[in-house]
Design a protein around this motif. Structure first.
Motif, PDB file in Angstrom:
ATOM      1  N   GLY A 324      -6.988 -12.806 -36.344  1.00 49.03           N
ATOM      2  CA  GLY A 324      -5.907 -13.663 -36.845  1.00 49.03           C
ATOM      3  C   GLY A 324      -5.188 -12.900 -37.962  1.00 49.03           C
ATOM      4  O   GLY A 324      -4.005 -12.742 -37.958  1.00 49.03           O
ATOM      5  N   THR A 325      -5.817 -12.800 -39.415  1.00 49.70           N
ATOM      6  CA  THR A 325      -4.902 -12.272 -40.363  1.00 49.70           C
ATOM      7  C   THR A 325      -5.470 -11.085 -40.932  1.00 49.70           C
ATOM      8  O   THR A 325      -6.978 -11.004 -40.767  1.00 49.70           O
ATOM      9  N   ARG A 327      -4.764 -10.205 -44.361  1.00 50.16           N
ATOM     10  CA  ARG A 327      -3.689 -10.445 -45.564  1.00 50.16           C
ATOM     11  C   ARG A 327      -3.690  -9.558 -46.569  1.00 50.16           C
ATOM     12  O   ARG A 327      -2.433  -9.097 -46.957  1.00 50.16           O
ATOM     13  N   ASP A 332      -0.071 -11.564 -41.877  1.00 54.62           N
ATOM     14  CA  ASP A 332      -0.337 -13.213 -42.219  1.00 54.62           C
ATOM     15  C   ASP A 332      -0.649 -14.055 -40.817  1.00 54.62           C
ATOM     16  O   ASP A 332      -0.865 -13.186 -39.979  1.00 54.62           O
ATOM     17  N   THR A 333      -0.647 -15.155 -41.222  1.00 51.60           N
ATOM     18  CA  THR A 333      -0.847 -16.111 -39.965  1.00 51.60           C
ATOM     19  C   THR A 333      -0.006 -15.731 -38.677  1.00 51.60           C
ATOM     20  O   THR A 333       1.153 -15.493 -38.904  1.00 51.60           O
ATOM     21  N   GLY A 341      -1.946 -16.427 -32.228  1.00 53.59           N
ATOM     22  CA  GLY A 341      -1.581 -17.718 -32.539  1.00 53.59           C
ATOM     23  C   GLY A 341      -2.605 -18.851 -32.026  1.00 53.59           C
ATOM     24  O   GLY A 341      -2.806 -19.732 -32.599  1.00 53.59           O
ATOM     25  N   TYR A 344      -6.097 -18.634 -32.995  1.00 60.85           N
ATOM     26  CA  TYR A 344      -6.228 -18.766 -34.474  1.00 60.85           C
ATOM     27  C   TYR A 344      -5.994 -20.483 -34.501  1.00 60.85           C
ATOM     28  O   TYR A 344      -6.792 -21.028 -35.704  1.00 60.85           O
ATOM     29  N   ARG A 347      -9.244 -22.731 -34.710  1.00 59.40           N
ATOM     30  CA  ARG A 347      -9.875 -22.896 -36.327  1.00 59.40           C
ATOM     31  C   ARG A 347     -11.489 -22.529 -35.938  1.00 59.40           C
ATOM     32  O   ARG A 347     -12.198 -23.155 -36.635  1.00 59.40           O
ATOM     33  N   ASP A 396     -10.054 -14.316 -39.834  1.00 61.28           N
ATOM     34  CA  ASP A 396      -9.335 -13.807 -40.936  1.00 61.28           C
ATOM     35  C   ASP A 396     -10.361 -12.671 -41.502  1.00 61.28           C
ATOM     36  O   ASP A 396     -11.595 -12.515 -41.430  1.00 61.28           O
TER      37      ASP A 396
END
Length: 400
Positions: A324-325, A327, A332-333, A341, A344, A347, A396
């Motif tokens: 997903g990320t 950062r 990022d997202t 996407g 992601y 959840r 993440d």
């Protein structure tokens, strides 16, 4: 679409992986889309531990120097050396500094303690003795193979003696000169000595094959495995050095393909022992061709996974990791219309998905390719979904 996928989402667990497959594969390859992230190594370690304990896998191989990996194998199987020594001398590409690799070695040694040889987990480096900037001297591989044969066959069968081999090899630094990657004229790969060494390596491997019945009778299985590894490494290194000295437009593509074929050969070799777990970049294990762009020049070559799959068919399984990320790397997202996407949006911090269910959920609308702002991360190519047997998704990645 997210709701359509929820019943296809599983925990990243050995039982869930096996549930995606018709039978236990001989080679189960887990890829990652970026290197150097502790979380990805933690996911690998836990999944591989479960597969060893519950499914009987007995070799773990990673994207590291195949000759240096012998140091790790000696440690995890027999306790040779300290953990600190093994992490320093048993890994290439800086992998020895990774906490996840240290934990993997520690766990393998603990698992093997007190077990008979047939139940121990072996370690293997899968990469050639290569770095991004240079290739190693063929000395270790050639002298070890020569020594193995010299101790077991008549001297007049050998193509040369040890002194001649040492003279032809010369100074190791000239082989490992990092200037050769950018300047072919710096390479010794097409010198008269290198040419003679290529012939000697070929003769030594041919002698290893010709004397197999005698060598099997006078060597342990492990000694024979290592002799063949030395042969592959010696021939592969000398071939790689030869093409490092090339000045044609096909030079880089040839080098990339040679590395890929060396990894594939090492994967196939460990698969001969029995069921093997292997870990490297997604690009190495995918069934499609690999691609890279250097400046304005695109390069394309067959990946190691494509080669292994051509030999093993359904006995080869590829699990790709998607993210997903990241950062701390500026990733990022992911956009909602990309594969990452969609995942992601589930959840789920970590999960396993069947790519066939994902493709069915996508229907006739193909997802858009994700574009990474950071060169060190390669998003999942939606065009490759049909060649993936399972997707491990990690939402993440925190900083290490």
């Amino acid at each position: 679409m997210v709701n359509d996928m929820k019943d296809a989402v599983h925990a990243v667990h050995a039982a869930a992986v096996m549930g995606l497959l018709p039978a236990r594969p001989r080679v189960l390859a887990l890829g990652e889309p970026t290197h150097g992230e502790d979380v990805l190594l933690d996911v690998r370690n836990e999944l591989f531990r479960q597969l060893v304990e519950r499914e009987g896998y007995r070799t773990i191989g990673i994207e590291s120097d195949c000759l240096m990996g012998l140091v790790v194998d000696d440690h995890v199987t027999s306790g040779t050396g300290t953990l600190d020594e093994v992490m320093e001398r048993g890994f290439s590409h800086g992998w020895g500094a990774a906490a996840g690799n240290r934990e993997l070695v520690r766990w393998m040694r603990a698992y093997n303690e007190g077990r008979p040889p047939s139940e121990r987990v072996r370690f293997a480096g899968l990469d050639g003795p290569l770095e991004i900037s240079h290739a190693a001297s063929p000395r270790q591989a050639l002298t070890a193979l020569h020594g193995h044969l010299a101790a077991r066959v008549d001297a007049d069968l050998l193509p040369c003696d040890a002194e001649t081999l040492d003279r032809l090899l010369g100074d190791d630094e000239r082989w490992a000169n990092p200037a050769t990657m950018m300047d072919p004229s710096e390479s010794v790969g097409r010198s008269a000595e290198a040419g003679e060494l290529r012939l000697i390596a070929d003769d030594l491997v041919a002698l290893l094959d010709a004397e197999t019945p005698h060598l099997v009778a006078t060597s342990s299985r492990e000694e024979m495995e290592r002799a063949r590894l030395y042969g592959r490494a010696a021939v592969g290194l000398l071939r790689y050095h030869h093409w490092m000295a090339d000045t044609s437009p096909g030079r880089m593509r040839r080098l990339l393909g040679l590395r890929s074929s060396m990894i594939a050969a090492n994967v196939l070799a460990v698969a001969e022992r029995g069921p093997a777990l292997v870990h490297a970049h997604n690009a190495h294990f995918q069934r499609e061709k690999s691609t890279i762009r250097m400046g304005d020049a695109p390069f394309e070559w067959w990946s190691s996974g494509a080669i292994v799959s051509a030999f093993l068919g359904e006995e080869y399984v590829f699990l790709a990791t998607a993210l997903g990320t990241i950062r701390h790397r500026g990733v990022d997202t992911p956009p909602a219309d990309t594969v990452e996407g969609l995942l992601y949006g589930l959840r789920k911090d970590r999960c396993l998905l069947d790519p066939r269910r994902l493709a069915a959920a996508l229907g006739d609308t193909p997802p858009s390719p994700r574009v990474s702002p950071w060169f060190g991360y390669a998003p999942l190519d939606p065009a490759h979904l049909a060649g993936i047997d399972g997707i491990v998704f990690v939402g993440d990645l925190p900083p290490n």
